[in-house]
Enzyme design. Structure first.
Site, mmCIF file in Angstrom:
data_model
loop_
_atom_site.group_PDB
_atom_site.id
_atom_site.type_symbol
_atom_site.label_atom_id
_atom_site.label_comp_id
_atom_site.label_asym_id
_atom_site.label_seq_id
_atom_site.Cartn_x
_atom_site.Cartn_y
_atom_site.Cartn_z
ATOM 1 N N ASP A 7 3.631 -38.605 -23.891
ATOM 2 C CA ASP A 7 2.481 -39.294 -23.328
ATOM 3 C C ASP A 7 1.467 -39.394 -24.468
ATOM 4 O O ASP A 7 1.606 -38.715 -25.489
ATOM 5 C CB ASP A 7 1.931 -38.479 -22.150
ATOM 6 C CG ASP A 7 0.653 -39.053 -21.583
ATOM 7 O OD1 ASP A 7 0.562 -40.289 -21.454
ATOM 8 O OD2 ASP A 7 -0.262 -38.272 -21.281
ATOM 9 N N MET A 8 0.452 -40.206 -24.332
ATOM 10 C CA MET A 8 -0.517 -40.367 -25.411
ATOM 11 C C MET A 8 -1.812 -39.589 -25.173
ATOM 12 O O MET A 8 -2.133 -38.642 -25.889
ATOM 13 C CB MET A 8 -0.838 -41.852 -25.623
ATOM 14 C CG MET A 8 -1.720 -42.106 -26.842
ATOM 15 S SD MET A 8 -2.101 -43.870 -27.111
ATOM 16 C CE MET A 8 -3.344 -44.145 -25.836
#
EC number: 3.1.3.-
Length: 216
Positions: A7-8
């Site tokens: 995920d970022m």
């Protein structure tokens, strides 16, 4: 293992405090308080779904278009001032690449915003596959984004490691058939909720490299 999916926001980048600050400023401009509990409700949720939730919870009497514009302006201001990568993340990405293992990004953030941040921090170059929130019909916790990443990577769920910091993100990966999901903890999320959603363990961003050395 054949691939690692990140995920970022909150995982690669220390962005959740920035989102919180931007939303707090916007809520304050409407004379409304913004709390950490409310923020957790929209963590990992695509903006198109999160903003209506905020408007309803804060009882904001304005058009969604105006609210969205104010949020975008404030986010741009805050991110330009304060964006930074999480400690140890670059070393973790370098390690994965050195093992010739595929790297992917699965983020709820729209492509334009996400690429702007990735490029500012020089992180885009590490990823073989990237899927953004505006490229799927159904956002996390729906598994669509992870199913699409798996398809583009051409790997099976059993051969993948995931790092997520939101309950909705963990649920999305789990629903896509992925078992090895690590919950990344920081000041604005709830580690217990990540475990309840299906994370196998909790790690801080700076511990990701050590986890990868164990599992790859």
């Amino acid at each position: 293992m054949e691939a690692v999916i990140f995920d970022m926001d909150g995982v690669l980048m220390d962005t959740e405090p920035l989102y919180f600050e931007a939303y707090r400023r916007v809520a304050e401009s409407y004379g409304k308080p913004y709390t950490e509990d409310l923020h957790r409700r929209i963590m990992g949720v695509p903006e198109r779904e999160g903003l209506p939730i905020l408007m309803e919870a804060l009882e904001i009497k304005d058009s969604l278009e105006n609210f969205k514009k104010r949020v975008h302006e404030e986010k741009k201001r805050v991110f330009s001032e304060l964006l930074k990568e999480n400690p140890g993340v670059r070393e973790a990405l370098e390690f994965v690449k050195s093992k010739r293992i595929k790297l992917a990004l699965a983020t709820s953030t729209p492509q334009r915003e996400a690429l702007e941040r990735l490029r500012r921090l020089d992180l885009e170059k590490y990823f073989d596959v990237m899927v953004f929130g505006d490229q799927v019909k159904n956002g996390k916790p729906d598994p669509e984004i992870y199913l699409l990443v798996l398809e583009r990577l051409n790997v099976v769920p059993e051969k993948v490691v995931v790092f997520e910091d939101s309950k909705s993100g963990v649920e999305a990966a789990k629903s896509a058939g992925i078992e090895r999901i690590y919950g990344v903890v920081h000041s604005l999320n709830d580690g217990k909720a990540l475990l309840e959603a299906g994370a196998v363990a909790l790690v801080k961003p700076e511990e990701i490299l050590n986890v990868l050395k164990e599992v790859l």
